[in-house]
Design a protein around this motif. Structure first.
Motif, PDB file in Angstrom:
ATOM      1  N   HIS A 322      61.941 -60.936  10.283  1.00  0.00           N
ATOM      2  CA  HIS A 322      61.538 -62.341  10.160  1.00  0.00           C
ATOM      3  C   HIS A 322      60.072 -62.492   9.753  1.00  0.00           C
ATOM      4  CE1 HIS A 322      64.997 -64.616  11.334  1.00  0.00           C
ATOM      5  NE2 HIS A 322      65.095 -64.088  12.538  1.00  0.00           N
ATOM      6  N   TYR A 325      60.823 -62.755   6.185  1.00  0.00           N
ATOM      7  CA  TYR A 325      61.833 -63.772   5.914  1.00  0.00           C
ATOM      8  C   TYR A 325      61.881 -64.768   7.077  1.00  0.00           C
ATOM      9  CZ  TYR A 325      63.574 -61.374   1.780  1.00  0.00           C
ATOM     10  OH  TYR A 325      63.692 -60.816   0.522  1.00  0.00           O
ATOM     11  N   ILE A 339      68.048 -68.359   5.075  1.00  0.00           N
ATOM     12  CA  ILE A 339      67.025 -67.452   4.551  1.00  0.00           C
ATOM     13  C   ILE A 339      66.352 -66.691   5.683  1.00  0.00           C
ATOM     14  CG2 ILE A 339      64.825 -67.333   3.304  1.00  0.00           C
ATOM     15  CD1 ILE A 339      65.721 -69.670   1.640  1.00  0.00           C
ATOM     16  N   ASN A 340      66.243 -67.306   6.853  1.00  0.00           N
ATOM     17  CA  ASN A 340      65.682 -66.617   8.013  1.00  0.00           C
ATOM     18  C   ASN A 340      66.697 -65.645   8.620  1.00  0.00           C
ATOM     19  OD1 ASN A 340      63.839 -68.706   7.489  1.00  0.00           O
ATOM     20  ND2 ASN A 340      63.412 -69.056   9.639  1.00  0.00           N
ATOM     21  N   PHE A 343      68.907 -62.762   6.389  1.00  0.00           N
ATOM     22  CA  PHE A 343      68.173 -61.563   5.987  1.00  0.00           C
ATOM     23  C   PHE A 343      67.703 -60.750   7.185  1.00  0.00           C
ATOM     24  CE2 PHE A 343      68.327 -63.878   2.082  1.00  0.00           C
ATOM     25  CZ  PHE A 343      68.434 -62.883   1.131  1.00  0.00           C
ATOM     26  N   TRP A 422      60.844 -61.562  -3.372  1.00  0.00           N
ATOM     27  CA  TRP A 422      60.899 -62.895  -2.764  1.00  0.00           C
ATOM     28  C   TRP A 422      59.702 -63.172  -1.853  1.00  0.00           C
ATOM     29  CZ3 TRP A 422      63.157 -67.483  -3.157  1.00  0.00           C
ATOM     30  CH2 TRP A 422      63.188 -68.330  -2.044  1.00  0.00           C
ATOM     31  N   PRO A 423      59.368 -62.292  -0.901  1.00  0.00           N
ATOM     32  CA  PRO A 423      58.187 -62.567  -0.068  1.00  0.00           C
ATOM     33  C   PRO A 423      56.887 -62.603  -0.867  1.00  0.00           C
ATOM     34  CG  PRO A 423      59.584 -60.889   0.947  1.00  0.00           C
ATOM     35  CD  PRO A 423      60.074 -61.077  -0.465  1.00  0.00           C
TER      36      PRO A 423
END
Length: 497
Positions: A322, A325, A339-340, A343, A422-423
């Motif tokens: 987390h 994400y 999304i949290n 993932f 993504w991050p």
């Protein structure tokens, strides 16, 4: 604001009219909610916070908290008044140095009316002086302030801030933090980020913590009590700070055997998600009776119950995932919870594979086969589950199934580029499920709307052929339960109230 001015003569009246901005009529109260469809009264409209400076004093024997919150913000519209989310007793509010009027409203609103209306685009400093006993306060029938035998803990989702500091309580308004807490000597105060300094005077010790990266309000945490604190640095250079209540009893060993692996797991996750995004990592295990864990930014909250059956690295992996994400990239609205949780659950599947206890594919097969078509599991849409099902098992498990389906559709090369990219692309910001779909399409070069709709939004079990890109489940034979499943399943309710 109404200002009474007595000025004789027409000239004075004309001067008064000239002194009033043409836009005066546009000043109006900020909304009591930020606009989240799940929680209409959470957060507030009309401003954006950049920094919280919290100077607190806490007495563990009585649970009394005193504080001064200095909030730095910028208005996003012309404001005659604005709301803060808060429950404790307020003695004074100042806006840009001038005393402001204030009143409590609804379940958790503090309405502030500044002496002078605030124009759009104005930088504002708000100071709130307050006190109270947080454990005596509740809203909507619950409390997120958890008393312990030697103090208290603030950690919950989707709300926790109201019980200890005034805020714009929604992930859409992230800010940096300085948290300074004075407690009686022998008691410690733990918060997010790095410990800048400690000072002692007249029987009190003050702990000064700093979170220098944007942080959602629900990810701000405060732990007050007697802890054994350990420090170290991961092989990758990430400082690690962990803390354990001194009265964890039989759970102490398993808690340490799990949480002390934080540095190792942060480095391992960095291989999938990219460089760790914050100044420190770690976790704390207070002596609470709650059953959940929470990804409080840089300093994960774990309930002792997470370790009642022995060590549990899987839950540590979940909460650390987390940090990328959910914490680094936060959801735009609470409906984007997939999304949290999807993932973070998928990270547990990757860890299972790493440990030789079942591959991600085998876990996907098992989850798919374990839920028949008429199971209510399939009626929850992870892409928009509704407030009542926000932390339903389907958000985790069907959410992870969607990720495996994505991986099988676009191939490992594109998939793992997405996990890292993504991050990086949305660092320290907010993003939605729709944003993620667009990003996955951009990286993979494939249209993915049908796949996302099938796995995240349709209230039915995907047909076996489309699932089997997911390899053999749904073929009429029961999938073998991977060795890791029991520990993974045990984290399905880690975020329940």
């Amino acid at each position: 604001m109404h200002r009474r001015i007595i000025a004789p003569g027409a000239l004075a009246a004309a001067s008064l009219l000239l002194a009033i901005p043409a836009s005066a009529a546009s000043y109006s109260p900020g909304a009591p909610g930020i606009g989240d469809p799940y929680y209409p009264n959470y957060g507030n409209g009309g401003y954006d916070v950049s920094h919280y400076d919290l100077r607190l004093q806490y007495q563990p024997k009585t649970d009394e908290l005193q504080g001064t919150a200095t909030i730095l913000a910028r208005t996003t519209r012309d404001l005659s008044s604005f709301d803060l989310d808060f429950l404790l007793d307020v003695s004074e509010v100042r806006v840009d140095g001038a005393k402001a009027s204030f009143t409590a409203s609804g379940e958790h609103e503090l309405v502030v009316t500044p002496k002078t209306p605030l124009a759009k685009g104005t930088t504002v400093t708000v100071v709130v002086r307050y006190s109270g006993v947080p454990s005596t306060k509740s809203a909507y029938g619950f409390s997120t302030w958890h008393r312990t035998p030697d103090g208290a803990v603030a950690a919950d989702e989707p709300e926790a801030a109201w019980w200890w500091f005034p805020s714009n309580d929604h992930p859409g308004d992230k800010a940096t933090y300085d948290v300074s807490v004075a407690v009686p000597d022998g008691t410690q105060a733990i918060s997010n980020g790095t410990l800048q300094s400690t000072t002692s005077k007249l029987g009190w010790t003050r702990y000064n913590w700093r979170q220098n990266k944007p942080q959602a309000t629900y990810l701000a945490t405060l732990a007050l009590g007697r802890f054994d604190i350990t420090t170290g640095t991961s092989d990758g250079g990430v400082p690690v700070i962990n803390a354990y209540s001194k009265d964890l009893g039989d759970n102490d060993g398993a808690a340490r055997a799990s949480v002390e692996r934080t540095g190792e797991l942060v480095d391992w996750l960095s291989g999938y998600f990219g460089p760790y995004p914050f100044s420190s990592a770690g976790g704390y295990v207070p002596n609470t009776t709650t059953g959940y864990a929470l990804e409080t930014q840089t300093r994960v909250y774990y309930s002792p119950k997470q370790f009642a059956n022995g060590s549990n690295t899987s839950v540590v992996v979940h909460e650390l995932a987390h940090q990328w994400y959910g914490d680094d990239v936060s959801l735009k609205h609470w409906k984007d919870i997939w999304i949290n949780e999807g993932f973070a659950r998928y990270a547990q599947w990757l860890w299972s594979e790493h440990e030789g206890e079942g591959t991600a594919q085998e876990l996907a097969d098992y989850v798919y086969a374990s839920h028949p078509a008429d199971d209510a599991f399939w009626t929850v849409a992870p892409g928009d589950p509704g407030a009542d099902h926000q932390f339903d098992a389907a958000v985790y498990d069907r959410g992870a199934l969607a990720i495996q389906a994505l991986r099988n559709t676009i191939g490992d090369d594109a998939f793992f580029r997405i996990l890292k990219g993504w991050p990086r692309t949305h660092a320290y910001g907010n993003a939605s499920v729709a944003d993620f779909q667009r990003y996955a399409e951009q990286v993979s070069g494939k249209p993915l709307s049908a796949l996302f709709d099938t796995w995240l939004f349709q209230p039915s079990k995907p047909a076996a052929p489309s699932a089997r890109a997911l390899a053999g489940a749904g073929t009429g034979t029961e999938a073998t339960r991977p060795k890791s499943w029991k520990r993974i399943e045990a984290t399905n309710d880690v975020h329940g109230h």
